[in-house]
Design an enzyme around this catalytic site. Structure first.
Site, PDB file in Angstrom:
ATOM      1  N   GLY A  15      30.085  22.463 -72.790  1.00 19.93           N
ATOM      2  CA  GLY A  15      30.321  22.767 -74.196  1.00 19.93           C
ATOM      3  C   GLY A  15      30.011  21.639 -75.156  1.00 19.93           C
ATOM      4  O   GLY A  15      30.644  21.534 -76.208  1.00 19.93           O
ATOM      5  N   ASN A  17      27.402  21.320 -77.049  1.00 18.67           N
ATOM      6  CA  ASN A  17      26.928  21.893 -78.310  1.00 18.67           C
ATOM      7  C   ASN A  17      28.072  22.535 -79.094  1.00 18.67           C
ATOM      8  O   ASN A  17      28.076  22.504 -80.329  1.00 18.67           O
ATOM      9  CB  ASN A  17      25.817  22.908 -78.055  1.00 18.67           C
ATOM     10  CG  ASN A  17      24.455  22.252 -77.948  1.00 18.67           C
ATOM     11  OD1 ASN A  17      24.006  21.582 -78.868  1.00 18.67           O
ATOM     12  ND2 ASN A  17      23.796  22.414 -76.803  1.00 18.67           N
ATOM     13  N   MET A  93      25.241  30.895 -69.188  1.00 20.44           N
ATOM     14  CA  MET A  93      24.291  31.049 -68.091  1.00 20.44           C
ATOM     15  C   MET A  93      24.284  32.486 -67.560  1.00 20.44           C
ATOM     16  O   MET A  93      24.594  32.755 -66.402  1.00 20.44           O
ATOM     17  CB  MET A  93      24.618  30.052 -66.973  1.00 20.44           C
ATOM     18  CG  MET A  93      24.615  28.609 -67.429  1.00 20.44           C
ATOM     19  SD  MET A  93      23.066  28.117 -68.241  1.00 20.44           S
ATOM     20  CE  MET A  93      21.971  28.115 -66.822  1.00 20.44           C
ATOM     21  N   ILE A  95      21.773  36.138 -68.027  1.00 19.64           N
ATOM     22  CA  ILE A  95      20.658  36.877 -68.626  1.00 19.64           C
ATOM     23  C   ILE A  95      21.243  38.132 -69.253  1.00 19.64           C
ATOM     24  O   ILE A  95      21.871  38.951 -68.575  1.00 19.64           O
ATOM     25  CB  ILE A  95      19.587  37.224 -67.578  1.00 19.64           C
ATOM     26  CG1 ILE A  95      18.947  35.932 -67.050  1.00 19.64           C
ATOM     27  CG2 ILE A  95      18.520  38.138 -68.182  1.00 19.64           C
ATOM     28  CD1 ILE A  95      17.944  36.159 -65.937  1.00 19.64           C
ATOM     29  N   LEU A  96      21.065  38.276 -70.548  1.00 19.04           N
ATOM     30  CA  LEU A  96      21.698  39.357 -71.294  1.00 19.04           C
ATOM     31  C   LEU A  96      20.877  40.635 -71.211  1.00 19.04           C
ATOM     32  O   LEU A  96      19.644  40.603 -71.198  1.00 19.04           O
ATOM     33  CB  LEU A  96      21.876  38.935 -72.752  1.00 19.04           C
ATOM     34  CG  LEU A  96      22.757  37.694 -72.949  1.00 19.04           C
ATOM     35  CD1 LEU A  96      22.633  37.176 -74.367  1.00 19.04           C
ATOM     36  CD2 LEU A  96      24.203  37.996 -72.598  1.00 19.04           C
ATOM     37  N   ASN A 110      20.333  31.117 -79.972  1.00 15.31           N
ATOM     38  CA  ASN A 110      20.363  30.376 -78.721  1.00 15.31           C
ATOM     39  C   ASN A 110      19.702  29.020 -78.929  1.00 15.31           C
ATOM     40  O   ASN A 110      18.847  28.864 -79.807  1.00 15.31           O
ATOM     41  CB  ASN A 110      19.619  31.146 -77.624  1.00 15.31           C
ATOM     42  CG  ASN A 110      19.668  30.429 -76.273  1.00 15.31           C
ATOM     43  OD1 ASN A 110      20.724  30.006 -75.832  1.00 15.31           O
ATOM     44  ND2 ASN A 110      18.525  30.301 -75.619  1.00 15.31           N
ATOM     45  N   HIS A 112      17.562  26.105 -76.693  1.00 14.93           N
ATOM     46  CA  HIS A 112      16.845  25.935 -75.420  1.00 14.93           C
ATOM     47  C   HIS A 112      16.290  24.518 -75.356  1.00 14.93           C
ATOM     48  O   HIS A 112      15.720  24.019 -76.334  1.00 14.93           O
ATOM     49  CB  HIS A 112      15.695  26.943 -75.318  1.00 14.93           C
ATOM     50  CG  HIS A 112      14.974  26.879 -74.009  1.00 14.93           C
ATOM     51  ND1 HIS A 112      15.512  27.356 -72.837  1.00 14.93           N
ATOM     52  CD2 HIS A 112      13.756  26.361 -73.685  1.00 14.93           C
ATOM     53  CE1 HIS A 112      14.659  27.147 -71.847  1.00 14.93           C
ATOM     54  NE2 HIS A 112      13.598  26.538 -72.337  1.00 14.93           N
ATOM     55  N   SER A 139      14.849  23.654 -79.043  1.00  8.71           N
ATOM     56  CA  SER A 139      14.542  24.712 -80.010  1.00  8.71           C
ATOM     57  C   SER A 139      15.754  25.611 -80.213  1.00  8.71           C
ATOM     58  O   SER A 139      16.414  26.000 -79.248  1.00  8.71           O
ATOM     59  CB  SER A 139      13.389  25.595 -79.487  1.00  8.71           C
ATOM     60  OG  SER A 139      12.265  24.840 -79.090  1.00  8.71           O
ATOM     61  N   THR A 144      15.929  37.651 -78.604  1.00  6.42           N
ATOM     62  CA  THR A 144      15.356  38.986 -78.467  1.00  6.42           C
ATOM     63  C   THR A 144      15.369  39.342 -76.982  1.00  6.42           C
ATOM     64  O   THR A 144      15.867  38.584 -76.158  1.00  6.42           O
ATOM     65  CB  THR A 144      13.920  39.045 -79.013  1.00  6.42           C
ATOM     66  OG1 THR A 144      13.084  38.173 -78.216  1.00  6.42           O
ATOM     67  CG2 THR A 144      13.860  38.623 -80.472  1.00  6.42           C
ATOM     68  N   GLU A 146      12.993  39.300 -74.978  1.00  9.75           N
ATOM     69  CA  GLU A 146      12.122  38.416 -74.204  1.00  9.75           C
ATOM     70  C   GLU A 146      12.857  37.111 -73.927  1.00  9.75           C
ATOM     71  O   GLU A 146      13.289  36.426 -74.864  1.00  9.75           O
ATOM     72  CB  GLU A 146      10.825  38.119 -74.970  1.00  9.75           C
ATOM     73  CG  GLU A 146       9.869  37.204 -74.211  1.00  9.75           C
ATOM     74  CD  GLU A 146       8.662  36.804 -75.032  1.00  9.75           C
ATOM     75  OE1 GLU A 146       7.900  35.942 -74.547  1.00  9.75           O
ATOM     76  OE2 GLU A 146       8.488  37.327 -76.136  1.00  9.75           O
ATOM     77  N   ASP A 148      13.969  33.592 -73.724  1.00  7.48           N
ATOM     78  CA  ASP A 148      13.546  32.372 -74.429  1.00  7.48           C
ATOM     79  C   ASP A 148      12.329  32.624 -75.307  1.00  7.48           C
ATOM     80  O   ASP A 148      11.526  31.711 -75.549  1.00  7.48           O
ATOM     81  CB  ASP A 148      13.254  31.236 -73.436  1.00  7.48           C
ATOM     82  CG  ASP A 148      14.482  30.825 -72.639  1.00  7.48           C
ATOM     83  OD1 ASP A 148      15.588  30.955 -73.167  1.00  7.48           O
ATOM     84  OD2 ASP A 148      14.320  30.390 -71.485  1.00  7.48           O
ATOM     85  N   GLN A 176      19.540  15.511 -79.820  1.00 11.84           N
ATOM     86  CA  GLN A 176      18.899  16.301 -80.875  1.00 11.84           C
ATOM     87  C   GLN A 176      19.458  17.724 -80.938  1.00 11.84           C
ATOM     88  O   GLN A 176      19.563  18.315 -82.019  1.00 11.84           O
ATOM     89  CB  GLN A 176      17.384  16.325 -80.667  1.00 11.84           C
ATOM     90  CG  GLN A 176      16.724  14.976 -80.832  1.00 11.84           C
ATOM     91  CD  GLN A 176      17.119  14.309 -82.136  1.00 11.84           C
ATOM     92  OE1 GLN A 176      17.058  14.912 -83.208  1.00 11.84           O
ATOM     93  NE2 GLN A 176      17.544  13.050 -82.053  1.00 11.84           N
TER      94      GLN A 176
END
Length: 216
Positions: A15, A17, A93, A95-96, A110, A112, A139, A144, A146, A148, A176
């Site tokens: 956590g 971020n 972690m 995949i939605l 999100n 990445h 980034s 969406t 797709e 990442d 960053q």
């Protein structure tokens, strides 16, 4: 004074971020209210960070559900109970499912650890070094269906040093991440950032496909 943006954060790990967001939005006049932190792992340290900041936490263990669809349906119900304006994935972690992503279309962000569209998926720092990249980074993007692959909002680039290891490179990238993720959330909360039928707009103008690029 407009109501603050209700933010729900999903995470599975340390956590860091989330901590950056807590630090950025803990003041009285913040445009963001972190309503809840939800994890699929009861041992995620991010939950401790949230509790220390007085933020509500919930655990929803994916192992207790028969497949992704059932888990995501339960997760949506849990999230929606906090009336979110925005949902932020911070090291979640999972995949939605498409249904989950569609449900939060335009209000799901999100982060990445690469300069998308390069190095989608896992082990990005190792892959950047193996590819001989001279520049790496992170980034923030809208999510969406797709993996990442959603529209970019902001990226931060760091130079790759000749003696870098995946660990040293990750350290600079993480620093960053902690800058640009709260920044993107703030832009959304202030109404400056949105995803519409024609892509991402910022301050009422179309945003370039690469998003904002920051080179510290």
């Amino acid at each position: 004074m407009p109501l603050p943006c209700n933010l729900v954060v999903l995470l599975s790990g340390s956590g860091s971020n989330l901590q950056a967001m807590i630090d950025a939005f803990s003041h009285r006049d913040s445009p963001v209210c972190i309503r809840a932190v939800i994890s699929n792992r009861a041992d995620a340290f991010g939950l401790e960070r949230a509790r220390a900041a007085g933020i509500e936490t919930r655990v929803l263990d994916h192992a207790g559900y028969d497949g992704r669809e059932a888990f995501d349906q339960a997760l949506m119900a849990l999230i929606d109970g906090f009336e979110p304006t925005l949902v932020a994935l911070a090291g979640f972690m999972r995949i939605l499912t498409p249904g989950f992503v569609r449900h939060y279309h335009g209000r799901l962000l999100n982060i990445h650890p690469s300069l998308l569209p390069r190095h989608k998926g896992l082990h990005t720092h190792k892959r950047a070094l193996e590819a001989g990249d001279t520049e790496h980074g992170c980034s923030v993007h809208f999510v969406t269906e797709e993996l990442d692959g959603g529209p970019l909002v902001v990226q931060a680039a760091v130079a790759v040093q000749a003696d870098d290891t995946p660990e040293t490179l990750a350290g600079r990238v993480h620093a960053q991440e902690h800058q640009i993720y709260p920044l993107a959330v703030r832009w959304f909360a202030e109404g400056r950032l949105c995803l519409g039928s024609h892509g991402v707009s910022f301050d009422g103008q179309p945003l370039a496909a690469s998003g904002h690029l920051i080179r510290p």
